[in-house]
Design a protein around this motif. Structure first.
Motif, PDB file in Angstrom:
ATOM      1  N   GLN A 579       0.823  -1.203   0.000  1.00  0.00           N
ATOM      2  CA  GLN A 579       0.000   0.000   0.000  1.00  0.00           C
ATOM      3  C   GLN A 579       0.860   1.258   0.000  1.00  0.00           C
ATOM      4  O   GLN A 579       0.565   2.234  -0.708  1.00  0.00           O
ATOM      5  CB  GLN A 579      -0.933  -0.003   1.223  1.00  0.00           C
ATOM      6  N   THR A 611      -7.377  -0.340   5.305  1.00  0.00           N
ATOM      7  CA  THR A 611      -6.592   0.544   4.425  1.00  0.00           C
ATOM      8  C   THR A 611      -5.339  -0.148   3.891  1.00  0.00           C
ATOM      9  O   THR A 611      -4.861   0.186   2.801  1.00  0.00           O
ATOM     10  CB  THR A 611      -6.177   1.818   5.185  1.00  0.00           C
ATOM     11  N   ASP A 615      -8.410  -0.223   0.781  1.00  0.00           N
ATOM     12  CA  ASP A 615      -9.738   0.386   0.962  1.00  0.00           C
ATOM     13  C   ASP A 615      -9.571   1.864   1.286  1.00  0.00           C
ATOM     14  O   ASP A 615      -8.741   2.248   2.116  1.00  0.00           O
ATOM     15  CB  ASP A 615     -10.497  -0.312   2.098  1.00  0.00           C
ATOM     16  N   SER A 616     -10.378   2.692   0.642  1.00  0.00           N
ATOM     17  CA  SER A 616     -10.263   4.128   0.863  1.00  0.00           C
ATOM     18  C   SER A 616     -11.539   4.762   1.388  1.00  0.00           C
ATOM     19  O   SER A 616     -11.488   5.785   2.072  1.00  0.00           O
ATOM     20  CB  SER A 616      -9.871   4.831  -0.443  1.00  0.00           C
TER      21      SER A 616
END
Length: 762
Positions: A579, A611, A615-616
């Motif tokens: 990420q 996250t 995932d945002s």
């Protein structure tokens, strides 16, 4: 009577003297900074090789974009300070070939079909455009002297370390660096690739030779000899051919251009040059027979590239688009030659052909026009200077040979697309054209009478200028501490167990501090001397450019850490760093594909918000996250064969999981739901595998999965058909050795036995 010596400052001032007004003090300082900055940038790019990132050559790109951007911004700020434009009525014809070629290449991104993968190459062209114009406008006697000196210094470092690698071949252990013997018996010095090192030797050796002819310093002959020895041990056939061809042409040019006294030796020189050229051809031929796969790889790649040209002959496919479109044209023989299915060819192994693919006939003609203009101008200037024994003559000869060497070598190589060669090519274009301008110093960057008001000397800074100065200084201080903190994090995880590791870490810090502090010192000092708000506003961009250039470096570091965690089955740590890599560089689709593959290996169908998994804004399941990442990769690179293979494996795995959930269902409703999902995913898996075969028709794993699907769905004839299709091979393959590998594959024999066990022998 003693001769009066001219100081360096006076020399610079006279070399760039303006008919009106003279140079400002900031102008003198900045011109020195531009010359030394370009030279030192070349040194750092040449010698940098860093194991703290996934790609050991990522440091070169970081230096290119950080240092190159600073050079271009310094030049623009100087023009703003002196209130003038580099093109005038008197010199515009000299810029037309460069403006035409680079403008077309940059505009071609507009019709590139998949732009996400184009931005890296587009950014390079923007930077190279600026560096070429900078060298053309600014670099004359003093600047070229500095650049040549720095190239010689870079050659000393690179050649000596290359010679140490030669010694290591006969006395193992002499090379103490952690990457020793990475390419077996081929040396690569600090270039990360033997072919790239060969290219560096080709173009730098002629600068070294030109400096020897100009200064008669015997130590340069020692350096030249080291380069020739290193060149042999790179085993780079293309570099040998380029060196031999340019040596022959350069010797002939030297005899004709420099002195009529040498005409008497013309026959001897021609014979010697012909022998060198013939020796290079013979040596390349012998090694080509030893490594026929290397030749075959290029021949098949060129054939595919030519097919691409036929489909977009006029405007091409757009800058940087080759690697995304080529897989649709790739010959299946390539997979056998590389003995892998997980590699991607990013360039055509022939610069002319790749330019024809990406820029079409229009771009290729513009490029050839630009190159003809540069070499013809140099030829005319050398004719004018014949017999005058001027430094410019030696530089014209040396840089002309270097540029020719790069062009010839890159007819069979790709180094021009990488920082180690690309930055020098861009600078050499401008240097050679600038030295060819008629006049003692080629007043290409000086305004002429009637061009407008004289350049403004440094004046008193107003309140706005002072405010911008403070902003520049504050931004530089903040940026330094941010970058230093990030770099400390990178080096913290590097090993220091061996001397080579410790030496690498210390060298990395030395280069980092020298590069960053050097750029920031020049910027801060220029800000203190410039009084124009426009010039100071441009200098303010240096901090931002440095931060942007450092982001891909950090992303590559995070990616390397993530893959390390993944290899040790530490899933959470890997996802965290994947990420971070994606956030630092969202344009590199490899990060998303690897993360999706990792998530697919342990699917969690529960909907959560995480996250670290990308995932945002809303919760998602791992199934949705995998598809989200794969879809992003497909949008940017739809012809990536292993991507569609990964899609198929993901759907296949999901189908088995849903089938297992159906077998453990609590009621009929759940059973029907999971059974339907299992069948849908198995159909999607088959469709993905079949599409993957269009791009890679010889991947045994794809045929194995398709056979397994046929077995699971109780279709024996289809299962046997997939095995037979693999053994037969695609119609394009005629080579018996490749076909025999497919017919005699033991995994297919085992798969056939599995089919017989399930359905009985046919």
């Amino acid at each position: 009577m003693a001769k009066k010596r001219v100081s360096q400052k006076q020399y610079i001032s006279s070399a760039h003297a303006k008919p009106q007004g003279g140079l400002s003090v900031p102008g003198i300082f900045m011109r020195k900074a531009l010359a030394w900055g370009a030279g030192i940038l070349g040194i750092f790019i040449t010698v940098s090789f860093f194991t703290g990132t996934y790609d050991t050559a990522q440091a070169k790109d970081t230096l290119l974009f950080g240092g190159g951007s600073a050079l271009v911004l310094w030049w623009i700020s100087l023009l703003a300070q002196e209130k003038r434009f580099f093109v005038s009525r008197a010199n515009w014809l000299w810029y037309i070939p460069f403006l035409g070629y680079y403008a077309f290449m940059l505009a071609s991104v507009l019709w590139a079909p998949y732009r996400t993968e184009c931005w890296a190459e587009f950014s390079r062209y923007v930077l190279y455009f600026g560096l070429t114009l900078l060298a053309l406008a600014q670099f004359r006697s003093f600047s070229v002297r500095v650049l040549s000196r720095c190239i010689v210094w870079a050659a000393w470092i690179s050649y000596v370390y290359g010679f140490l690698q030669v010694i290591d071949l006969f006395a193992p252990g002499a090379d103490f660096m952690p990457w020793r013997a990475f390419f077996g018996d081929r040396i690569f010095s600090t270039q990360a690739n033997p072919n790239f090192f060969g290219d560096f030797i080709v173009f730098s050796s002629f600068i070294v030779l030109a400096e020897f002819l100009r200064t008669r310093q015997k130590r340069l002959l020692v350096l030249y000899a080291l380069g020739v020895i290193d060149l042999f041990f790179t085993q780079s056939k293309g570099a040998w051919l380029a060196f031999g061809a340019v040596f022959a042409a350069g010797a002939l040019g030297y005899v004709n251009y420099f002195s009529s006294r040498l005409a008497a030796y013309r026959r001897r020189v021609n014979i010697a040059a012909a022998c060198v050229a013939a020796g290079a051809v013979l040596l390349a031929g012998v090694y080509a027979l030893k490594r026929v796969d290397s030749v075959g790889f290029r021949v098949h790649t060129w054939a595919s590239a030519f097919s691409m040209v036929q489909d977009s002959p006029v405007l091409g496919t757009g800058v940087g688009s080759f690697k995304t479109i080529y897989p649709a044209y790739r010959k299946p023989q390539i997979f056998f030659i590389e003995n892998a299915h997980n590699t991607q060819t990013q360039h055509a192994e022939n610069e002319t052909l790749e330019l024809w693919v990406t820029a079409g006939s229009v771009g290729l003609i513009l490029f050839l026009w630009m190159m003809f203009f540069v070499f013809f101008s140099a030829h005319k200037r050398l004719q004018f200077l014949r017999g005058k024994n001027q430094p410019e003559s030696y530089w014209l000869w040396g840089y002309g040979c270097s540029l020719a060497g790069i062009l010839i070598h890159n007819q069979v190589d790709v180094s021009l697309h990488f920082a180690s060669t690309g930055v020098f090519f861009a600078l050499f274009l401008g240097v050679l054209a600038g030295l060819s301008v008629p006049g003692d110093c080629g007043q290409l960057n000086a305004p002429c009478a009637g061009d407008g008001p004289a350049p403004v000397l440094a004046g008193k800074a107003g309140p706005l200028a002072w405010g911008l100065r403070v902003l520049v200084w504050a931004a530089l201080a903040w940026t330094f501490f941010v970058l230093a903190g990030q770099f400390a994090g990178v080096t913290e995880v590097m090993s220091s167990a061996r001397f080579g590791d410790a030496f690498l870490k210390a060298s990395a810090w030395a280069v980092f501090l020298a590069a960053v502090l050097g750029v920031f010192f020049v910027t801060a000092r220029a800000a203190g001397r410039f009084s124009s708000p426009c010039a100071l506003a441009v200098l303010l961009l240096v901090s931002g450019a440095s931060c942007l250039a450092f982001r891909p470096f950090m992303a590559d570091h995070y990616y390397g850490v993530a893959t390390g965690f993944a290899s040790r089955n530490q899933r959470d740590g890997a996802l965290d760093y994947f990420q971070k890599a994606i956030e630092a560089n969202p344009f590199n689709m490899a990060y998303r594909q690897y993360r999706a593959t990792l998530l697919a290996g342990g699917l969690d169908f529960a909907k959560t918000f995480n996250t670290k998994k990308g995932d945002s804004s809303s919760p998602a399941t791992d199934y949705e996250r995998v598809l989200r990442d794969f879809d992003a990769v497909r949008a940017a690179s739809p012809n990536h064969a292993l991507l569609h293979q990964a899609y198929g494996e993901f759907y296949y795995s999901a189908a088995l999981k849903y089938s297992d959930m159906a077998s453990r269902a609590a009621d009929r409703t759940q059973y029907d739901k999971y059974k339907k999902l299992a069948l849908e995913n198995m159909d999607k898996a088959q469709a993905s595998f079949e599409y993957s075969l269009l791009l890679d028709p010889v991947n045994q794993a794809t045929y194995i999965f398709l056979t397994q699907i046929a077995i699971l769905q109780r279709r024996p004839q289809e299962a046997r058909a997939w095995i037979a299709a693999y053994r037969q091979g695609p119609a394009e393959i005629k080579e018996e050795a490749f076909l025999q590998k497919m017919r005699a594959n033991p995994r297919m024999d085992a798969l056939e036995k599995q089919v017989d066990a399930a359905f009985g022998k046919k």
